[in-house]
Each structure stands twice: as structure tokens, then as C-alpha cells.
Design an enzyme around this catalytic site. Structure first.
Site, PDB file in Angstrom:
ATOM      1  N   LYS A  29      13.538 -23.790 -28.088  1.00 33.27           N
ATOM      2  CA  LYS A  29      13.067 -23.097 -29.317  1.00 33.27           C
ATOM      3  C   LYS A  29      11.949 -23.620 -30.095  1.00 33.27           C
ATOM      4  O   LYS A  29      11.184 -22.994 -30.848  1.00 33.27           O
ATOM      5  CB  LYS A  29      14.199 -22.868 -29.816  1.00 33.27           C
ATOM      6  CG  LYS A  29      14.067 -22.043 -31.234  1.00 33.27           C
ATOM      7  CD  LYS A  29      15.522 -21.885 -32.120  1.00 33.27           C
ATOM      8  CE  LYS A  29      15.162 -20.816 -33.442  1.00 33.27           C
ATOM      9  NZ  LYS A  29      16.046 -20.934 -34.242  1.00 33.27           N
TER      10      LYS A  29
ATOM     11  N   ASP B 105       9.670 -20.393 -45.408  1.00 33.05           N
ATOM     12  CA  ASP B 105      10.102 -19.057 -45.774  1.00 33.05           C
ATOM     13  C   ASP B 105      10.325 -18.445 -44.618  1.00 33.05           C
ATOM     14  O   ASP B 105       9.107 -18.147 -44.003  1.00 33.05           O
ATOM     15  CB  ASP B 105       9.667 -18.459 -46.926  1.00 33.05           C
ATOM     16  CG  ASP B 105      10.653 -17.450 -47.359  1.00 33.05           C
ATOM     17  OD1 ASP B 105      11.764 -17.608 -47.950  1.00 33.05           O
ATOM     18  OD2 ASP B 105      10.266 -16.039 -47.253  1.00 33.05           O
ATOM     19  N   SER B 106      11.137 -18.047 -43.949  1.00 30.27           N
ATOM     20  CA  SER B 106      11.203 -17.101 -42.803  1.00 30.27           C
ATOM     21  C   SER B 106      12.088 -16.167 -42.486  1.00 30.27           C
ATOM     22  O   SER B 106      12.975 -15.824 -43.646  1.00 30.27           O
ATOM     23  CB  SER B 106      11.671 -18.246 -41.747  1.00 30.27           C
ATOM     24  OG  SER B 106      12.925 -19.031 -41.934  1.00 30.27           O
TER      25      SER B 106
HETATM   26  P1  IMP Z   1      15.107 -18.159 -45.959  1.00 35.48           P
HETATM   27  O1  IMP Z   1      13.927 -18.526 -45.384  1.00 35.48           O
HETATM   28  O2  IMP Z   1      15.926 -19.317 -46.349  1.00 35.48           O
HETATM   29  O3  IMP Z   1      14.803 -17.144 -47.303  1.00 35.48           O
HETATM   30  O4  IMP Z   1      15.922 -17.075 -45.167  1.00 35.48           O
HETATM   31  C1  IMP Z   1      15.560 -16.803 -43.949  1.00 35.48           C
HETATM   32  C2  IMP Z   1      16.742 -16.124 -43.274  1.00 35.48           C
HETATM   33  O5  IMP Z   1      16.077 -15.446 -42.053  1.00 35.48           O
HETATM   34  C3  IMP Z   1      17.917 -17.024 -42.753  1.00 35.48           C
HETATM   35  O6  IMP Z   1      18.950 -17.189 -43.492  1.00 35.48           O
HETATM   36  C4  IMP Z   1      18.268 -16.490 -41.069  1.00 35.48           C
HETATM   37  O7  IMP Z   1      19.309 -15.368 -41.679  1.00 35.48           O
HETATM   38  C5  IMP Z   1      16.887 -15.858 -40.913  1.00 35.48           C
HETATM   39  N1  IMP Z   1      16.127 -16.750 -39.763  1.00 35.48           N
HETATM   40  C6  IMP Z   1      15.091 -17.563 -40.172  1.00 35.48           C
HETATM   41  N2  IMP Z   1      14.874 -18.324 -39.251  1.00 35.48           N
HETATM   42  C7  IMP Z   1      15.635 -17.994 -38.322  1.00 35.48           C
HETATM   43  C8  IMP Z   1      15.668 -18.436 -36.848  1.00 35.48           C
HETATM   44  O8  IMP Z   1      15.254 -19.388 -36.423  1.00 35.48           O
HETATM   45  N3  IMP Z   1      16.894 -17.941 -36.100  1.00 35.48           N
HETATM   46  C9  IMP Z   1      17.852 -16.970 -36.798  1.00 35.48           C
HETATM   47  N4  IMP Z   1      17.521 -16.649 -37.936  1.00 35.48           N
HETATM   48  C10 IMP Z   1      16.544 -16.918 -38.503  1.00 35.48           C
END
Ligand code: IMP
Length: 193
Positions: free
Chosen positions: A169, A68-69
Site C-alpha cells: 500500500k 487530507d485525503s
Molecule cells: P480526512 O482526510 O481525515 O478528512 O478523511 C479522509 C477520509 O477518506 C477517511 O476518513 C477515509 O474514510 C477516507 N480515506 C482516506 N485515505 C484512505 C485510505 O487510504 N483508505 C481508505 N479510506 C481512506
């Protein structure tokens, strides 16, 4: 038979990054089956990663890796944070909305966070968190990557994620940093080769 690891996401950008990060292991990397719907209702990145990994590993009986990011912007009190993917409907709308919200702020400090959890049969096996410090640019730069990559400039390099090759990256990115912390545990779980 080869061990399977299911990446608990439908985000193709994340699946690509994890495939590269996990390429040295002799495992079958699969993406989350379409029928699994997860309610990400945690309050932190770590809680959401745990919810996703536990759900997918519980249903499939296989190892599952969830991340989760998201992007936390200081001038917006940490927003969009755990709501990064839900901030607007498309990547370009999310970028425009964030640049617009920040248009009157000189403080552009932000960080990407990534929590990773590995679970098996509904039990947490490994958990880590990684961070990458940076600045929100005034205009998008670069064409690699996904999400907010074109507007996040990494402090250490002066380049946006979208201006970096995937190797770079991996070194500086939040998922790569979290992955490094996960590596000793992965070496014990999976065969190299
Ligand atoms: P989730 O972790 O799937 O809930 O969504 C994390 C959201 O954060 C992603 O859909 C992106 O919009 C954003 N995100 C997470 N990691 C990155 C990255 O490495 N680059 C750009 N956006 C990111």
C-alpha cells in the site's frame, strides 16, 4: 533534543501509516492533542491539509504534518471527495452507502487523492499531492487497512488496498505517492537515524 512532528489527525489508520513512512527519521512522532478542534472548511484536499497543519503548528509551536485525503468516484461526479470521512458515520456504513449509490453504474472508475502539508509555527514549509487510480469493486475484499480500503481496487495491481500488505500500500497508495514527493524536502528538514 529530538525534533517533534505532530500528525494533525485523530484517524489511527493514518497515524499508523505515517509512523511507518517516517520511521527512518530521528524525530518524535506525536498525535494531535485532544483539545484542538479544527474546522475543515476548505474546498480542496490541499486547502484542508493546509488548514489543519497551520492550526496545529500554530497552537503547539512544533512541526505539524497534515494530510487530507479522500475518494473521488467518476460516476458520482467526484463524490464523496473532500467529504469522504463525513459520508456516513462508520466505515461499514460509508462502504454500504457508496456501493448502493453505484449499484446501477457500470463505470466504476475512481481515485484516491492525498494532499500533505507540513507547517511550523503557523507557516507552510512543504506541500505535495498524490493520486492513486482504481475501480470501485462490487463487493468488499480483504481485511487490512481502514476506511474504503476493501472496495478500492488499484488499477496497477488488481488488488484492493485491503488485500495488500502495508508495504505494498505504501508503494501504490495515494499517501505513499504523496510521501515520495515530500521525501526530498523531509531529508533537508529532519535528521535520518
Ligand atoms: P480526512 O482526510 O481525515 O478528512 O478523511 C479522509 C477520509 O477518506 C477517511 O476518513 C477515509 O474514510 C477516507 N480515506 C482516506 N485515505 C484512505 C485510505 O487510504 N483508505 C481508505 N479510506 C481512506
Amino acid at each position: 533534543m529530538k525534533t517533534s512532528l505532530i500528525i494533525a489527525t485523530r484517524n489511527q489508520g493514518k497515524i499508523k501509516e505515517f509512523r511507518e513512512l517516517l520511521s527512518e527519521f530521528n524525530i518524535n512522532i506525536l498525535s494531535q492533542p485532544d483539545f484542538i478542534q479544527i474546522n475543515e472548511n476548505g474546498n480542496t484536499f490541499a486547502e484542508n491539509a493546509r488548514i489543519k497543519a497551520l492550526e496545529v503548528s500554530g497552537i503547539t509551536g512544533e512541526y505539524s504534518l497534515a494530510d487530507d485525503s479522500g475518494l473521488c468516484v467518476d460516476s458520482l461526479n467526484g463524490a464523496p471527495g473532500i467529504y469522504s470521512s463525513r459520508y456516513a458515520s462508520t466505515d461499514s456504513e460509508r462502504i454500504s452507502k457508496l456501493l448502493n449509490e453505484l449499484k446501477n453504474f457500470e463505470n466504476r472508475k475512481a481515485r484516491f487523492n492525498a494532499a500533505i502539508c507540513i507547517a511550523k509555527k503557523g507557516k507552510v514549509i512543504l506541500e505535495v499531492e498524490g493520486k492513486c487510480e482504481g475501480l470501485i469493486t462490487y463487493l468488499p475484499r480483504g481485511s487490512n487497512g481502514f476506511g474504503y480500503d476493501p472496495i478500492f481496487e488499484v488499477l496497477e495491481t488488481g488488488l484492493t488496498f485491503a488485500e495488500m500488505e502495508s508495504e505494498k500500500k505504501k508503494t501504490y497508495g495515494h499517501r505513499g505517492i504523496a510521501f515520495k514527493l515530500l521525501k526530498p524536502g523531509l531529508n533537508k528538514l529532519f535528521e535520518i537515524g
